[in-house]
Enzyme design. Structure first.
Site, PDB file in Angstrom:
ATOM      1  CD  GLU A  73       3.308  -4.170  -0.045  1.00  0.00           C
ATOM      2  OE1 GLU A  73       4.252  -3.662  -0.669  1.00  0.00           O
ATOM      3  OE2 GLU A  73       2.130  -4.097  -0.421  1.00  0.00           O
TER       4      GLU A  73
HETATM    5  C1  LIG Z   1      13.327   1.485   2.943  1.00  0.00           C
HETATM    6  C2  LIG Z   1      11.915   1.861   2.610  1.00  0.00           C
HETATM    7  C3  LIG Z   1      11.373   1.464   1.396  1.00  0.00           C
HETATM    8  C4  LIG Z   1      10.078   1.838   1.058  1.00  0.00           C
HETATM    9  N1  LIG Z   1       9.590   1.549  -0.195  1.00  0.00           N
HETATM   10  C5  LIG Z   1       8.431   2.109  -0.597  1.00  0.00           C
HETATM   11  C6  LIG Z   1       8.010   2.022  -1.961  1.00  0.00           C
HETATM   12  O1  LIG Z   1       8.675   1.397  -2.804  1.00  0.00           O
HETATM   13  N2  LIG Z   1       6.865   2.651  -2.326  1.00  0.00           N
HETATM   14  C7  LIG Z   1       6.105   3.361  -1.442  1.00  0.00           C
HETATM   15  O2  LIG Z   1       5.089   3.904  -1.835  1.00  0.00           O
HETATM   16  N3  LIG Z   1       6.471   3.448  -0.136  1.00  0.00           N
HETATM   17  C8  LIG Z   1       7.614   2.853   0.303  1.00  0.00           C
HETATM   18  N4  LIG Z   1       8.013   2.969   1.606  1.00  0.00           N
HETATM   19  C9  LIG Z   1       7.146   3.670   2.552  1.00  0.00           C
HETATM   20  C10 LIG Z   1       6.486   2.718   3.549  1.00  0.00           C
HETATM   21  O3  LIG Z   1       5.526   1.937   2.906  1.00  0.00           O
HETATM   22  C11 LIG Z   1       5.912   3.601   4.680  1.00  0.00           C
HETATM   23  O4  LIG Z   1       7.015   4.077   5.432  1.00  0.00           O
HETATM   24  C12 LIG Z   1       4.945   2.835   5.562  1.00  0.00           C
HETATM   25  O5  LIG Z   1       3.755   2.544   4.867  1.00  0.00           O
HETATM   26  C13 LIG Z   1       4.583   3.592   6.837  1.00  0.00           C
HETATM   27  O6  LIG Z   1       4.207   4.921   6.571  1.00  0.00           O
HETATM   28  P1  LIG Z   1       4.916   6.107   7.375  1.00  0.00           P
HETATM   29  O7  LIG Z   1       6.377   5.933   7.284  1.00  0.00           O
HETATM   30  O8  LIG Z   1       4.326   7.381   6.936  1.00  0.00           O
HETATM   31  O9  LIG Z   1       4.510   5.848   8.904  1.00  0.00           O
HETATM   32  P2  LIG Z   1       3.163   6.327   9.597  1.00  0.00           P
HETATM   33  O10 LIG Z   1       2.003   5.975   8.745  1.00  0.00           O
HETATM   34  O11 LIG Z   1       3.317   7.736  10.044  1.00  0.00           O
HETATM   35  O12 LIG Z   1       3.137   5.365  10.880  1.00  0.00           O
HETATM   36  C14 LIG Z   1       3.885   5.626  12.079  1.00  0.00           C
HETATM   37  C15 LIG Z   1       3.393   4.631  13.150  1.00  0.00           C
HETATM   38  O13 LIG Z   1       2.009   4.884  13.432  1.00  0.00           O
HETATM   39  C16 LIG Z   1       1.239   3.711  13.221  1.00  0.00           C
HETATM   40  N5  LIG Z   1      -0.054   4.087  12.629  1.00  0.00           N
HETATM   41  C17 LIG Z   1      -0.261   4.909  11.565  1.00  0.00           C
HETATM   42  N6  LIG Z   1      -1.580   4.997  11.312  1.00  0.00           N
HETATM   43  C18 LIG Z   1      -2.220   4.230  12.211  1.00  0.00           C
HETATM   44  C19 LIG Z   1      -3.598   3.912  12.460  1.00  0.00           C
HETATM   45  N7  LIG Z   1      -4.567   4.363  11.677  1.00  0.00           N
HETATM   46  N8  LIG Z   1      -3.870   3.068  13.480  1.00  0.00           N
HETATM   47  C20 LIG Z   1      -2.891   2.557  14.245  1.00  0.00           C
HETATM   48  N9  LIG Z   1      -1.583   2.828  14.059  1.00  0.00           N
HETATM   49  C21 LIG Z   1      -1.248   3.643  13.052  1.00  0.00           C
HETATM   50  C22 LIG Z   1       2.057   2.840  12.291  1.00  0.00           C
HETATM   51  O14 LIG Z   1       1.756   1.460  12.461  1.00  0.00           O
HETATM   52  C23 LIG Z   1       3.483   3.177  12.723  1.00  0.00           C
HETATM   53  O15 LIG Z   1       3.873   2.395  13.814  1.00  0.00           O
HETATM   54  C24 LIG Z   1       9.288   2.573   1.983  1.00  0.00           C
HETATM   55  C25 LIG Z   1       9.827   2.948   3.215  1.00  0.00           C
HETATM   56  C26 LIG Z   1      11.128   2.618   3.517  1.00  0.00           C
HETATM   57  C27 LIG Z   1      11.699   3.112   4.822  1.00  0.00           C
END
Ligand SMILES: Cc1cc2nc3c(=O)[nH]c(=O)nc-3n(C[C@H](O)[C@H](O)[C@H](O)COP(=O)(O)OP(=O)(O)OC[C@H]3O[C@@H](n4cnc5c(N)ncnc54)[C@H](O)[C@@H]3O)c2cc1C
Length: 588
Positions: free
Chosen positions: A436
């Site tokens: 989220e």
């Molecule tokens: C158990 C689980 C349930 C989930 N449920 C859903 C769901 O129902 N629907 C759905 O759509 N998604 C879902 N997700 C996905 C979740 O919302 C994403 O994992 C989350 O938004 C982070 O994206 P990412 O994993 O690609 O990490 P990334 O975006 O790659 O981030 C990696 C790190 O980099 C940082 N970062 C990234 N961009 C920036 C920036 N611009 N500036 C500063 N820091 C940054 C982040 O804060 C983080 O620490 C779920 C994930 C899990 C693990």
């Protein structure tokens, strides 16, 4: 690990946020005459009696995937049937399609209870509430007629399909395609990952809300549209029996919330999944934003929920476990007698109370924005909700993680052993700081968007409110308050100085501001938490409502935790340069 819903503390926090009792004629008239009390009592009974006993099997056995079918743990289907039968799904939804329209404040309190008892189970309806809001606000009348009643009752569940392998925090990178077919519907093609309850056996149909791009869509976030794609489409007789062209390709093996299936979803293997546009083309992200505040608040509440349960378990254990002799004791003492253990427990309890208070304030601001009669009050409340939401989400889930970790520490070696349940809480709550919108993204939202609302007016109003509380508390001169008004004042002034710095820095030197965003959010949480607990102490004293305990917790928080505020302000104001400069230390 056992759990008793903290009904008195929840009611106290709700009343504080509501600005007094729930009265006929006020915005919470529908909670008057004992409605809030009775609903919490019934929810506590269901959560403690039906959801809590299924938490461990959800963790141990978890959801299983085989041949595209996802099966939840033993007993979960029956519990979900009880969930629908109890009408719990429908409480906060609008009455036009069978909801009860009860306030977000009450829903936040119930969300805490469900998630404390069984976070993996509660995730399913939590996602559904967001989808219902998005459909209510943006879908066509035809879609509302077809889908809302069953989603609101809980007979069908819903998902949020945002994330793709290359598009996590950065939704501009979404690639899933939507092609119009000329009859008003679309065909969806693409892959989504990490979709919570994307497939399961709890309901007959699953309604997916999917972010995708139209063929002529502009690049970036301005080219994303929102679609509704059900697992089953209607047949000629109108019964939802026809499988849509979408499937679950597998579920993740993960750190926690094992009972909640996290699905890889494939759309359009065989000609395209039928989808319907929600809202305007290319305005999908804007549609998602209408329900973002509430969804983020609910995730913040998950942090409070797990913190509460971890704290209850740790206090019970610390009363039983005997080790060493406390200073002056004639025989072996319960570990709660040792000051260091008492400090851990009080840290857990006061962080929990502070985060709960922040979440309830946020919920009350969301309610006021919807229910206030006049437009300017509603607008101020809307801004307040916007300002507080990233703090409610990130501060509460950060402390959820810290409190769950302290819970393991209080249990000692037994905390590391799965039987006690302390470790499960730590594993489960970890995700709340990530999904989220990660907590880092929340801090960026706070600093780069929310501080600037009304030219900084929303922020100034919030800080002024904190100053008034400190002044009132200082005026009491009550010895039991110790130095808490002074410490809270220092926290608020540290927030004031850091805020001035942020407002000056964000446009000309965004890198500096962003480098300080996370300590700034923590500082905001500490100052707001300290002042809300202080206000609670004053009210508890006036009303003789568990005053001794509430004053002690508020005092502990100000004198031991909020004292970090001036240091955080220094990091915000003076530390950014070393973040930028020290990046070289990480190597190429
Ligand atoms: C158990 C689980 C349930 C989930 N449920 C859903 C769901 O129902 N629907 C759905 O759509 N998604 C879902 N997700 C996905 C979740 O919302 C994403 O994992 C989350 O938004 C982070 O994206 P990412 O994993 O690609 O990490 P990334 O975006 O790659 O981030 C990696 C790190 O980099 C940082 N970062 C990234 N961009 C920036 C920036 N611009 N500036 C500063 N820091 C940054 C982040 O804060 C983080 O620490 C779920 C994930 C899990 C693990």
């Amino acid at each position: 690990m056992s759990y008793r819903a903290p009904q008195d503390d929840l009611l106290f926090a709700m009343r504080m946020a509501a600005g007094g009792a729930f009265e006929a004629g006020g915005i919470y008239a529908d909670l008057a005459d004992g409605v809030a009390e009775a609903t919490l009592a019934e929810a506590a009974k269901f959560a403690e009696g039906s959801l809590l006993p299924l938490d461990k099997i959800g963790d141990r056995v978890g959801a299983k995937f085989s041949d595209g079918v996802v099966t939840t743990a033993l007993g979960w289907r029956e519990a979900y049937a009880q969930w629908i039968e109890g009408g719990w799904n429908a409480l906060a939804a609008a009455p036009e399609h069978g909801g009860l329209g009860l306030p977000i404040l009450l829903n936040a309190a119930l969300t805490e209870i469900w998630n404390a008892a069984n976070m993996a189970f509660a995730l399913c309806p939590l996602l559904g509430f967001g989808a219902i809001e998005a459909i209510e606000a943006h879908a066509s009348e035809a879609l509302k007629e077809t889908y809302l009643a069953k989603l609101i009752s809980g007979e069908w569940t819903a998902t949020m399909n945002l994330t793709e392998p290359q598009a996590g925090s950065d939704l501009a990178a979404v690639r899933t395609r939507a092609e119009p077919v000329g009859d008003g519907s679309y065909r969806l093609f693409g892959q989504k990952i990490f979709i919570t309850y994307g497939e399961h056996d709890l309901s007959d149909n699953i309604v997916h809300l999917v972010l995708a791009r139209l063929p002529d869509a502009p690049a970036g976030t301005r080219g994303i549209s929102l679609f509704l794609a059900p697992k089953f489409l209607p047949d000629e007789g109108g019964a939802f029996t026809q499988p849509n062209d979408l499937r679950c390709a597998g579920i993740e093996h993960k750190l926690g919330v094992h009972g909640s299936p996290t699905c890889a979803m494939v759309f359009g293997d065989e000609g395209g999944a039928v989808g319907y546009l929600i809202g305007e083309a290319n305005k999908g992200l804007a549609c998602m934003f209408t329900m973002m505040n509430n969804a983020r608040l609910c995730v913040g509440v998950q942090g409070v929920a797990i913190a509460e349960r971890a704290m209850q378990g740790a206090v019970a254990f610390a009363r039983e476990r005997r080790q060493g002799r406390a200073h002056g004791a004639a025989e072996t003492s319960a570990i709660i007698e040792h000051p260091d253990v008492a400090r851990m427990l009080l840290t857990m309890a006061s962080y929990t109370a502070a985060a709960r208070a922040i979440c309830c304030e946020t919920a009350a601001a969301l309610d006021l924005a919807r229910r206030a009669g006049d437009a300017s009050r509603a607008n101020e409340a809307e801004e307040r909700a916007g300002l507080l939401t990233p703090v409610a989400k990130a501060f509460s889930t950060d402390i959820g993680n810290e409190v769950a970790s302290l819970g393991v520490q209080v249990f000692g070696g037994m905390g590391f052993i799965e039987e006690t349940g302390a470790a499960q809480l730590m594993r489960d709550v970890r995700i709340a700081a990530i999904y989220e919108g990660t907590n880092g993204i929340q801090a960026i939202d706070l600093v780069s968007r929310k501080l600037k609302l009304s030219g900084g007016g929303a922020l100034r109003r919030e800080i002024d409110d904190m100053r008034v509380i400190v002044r009132d508390a200082a005026a009491t001169g009550d010895a039991s308050f110790g130095a808490m008004a002074d410490r809270a004042r220092e926290a608020v002034e540290a927030l004031g100085a850091a805020s001035d710095h942020m407002l000056r820095a964000i446009d000309p030197r965004p890198q500096d501001a962003l480098a300080g965003a996370t300590p700034y959010l923590r500082l905001f949480g500490l100052a707001r938490g300290a002042t809300l607990l202080l206000k609670g102490a004053l009210v508890a004293q006036r009303d003789n409502d568990a005053a001794e305990r509430r004053i002690a917790l508020a005092r502990f928080f100000s004198e031991n935790l909020a004292v970090a505020a001036p240091g955080l302000a220094r990091a915000v104001i003076h530390g950014a340069g070393s973040v930028i400069a020290a990046r070289a230390a990480l190597g190429e």
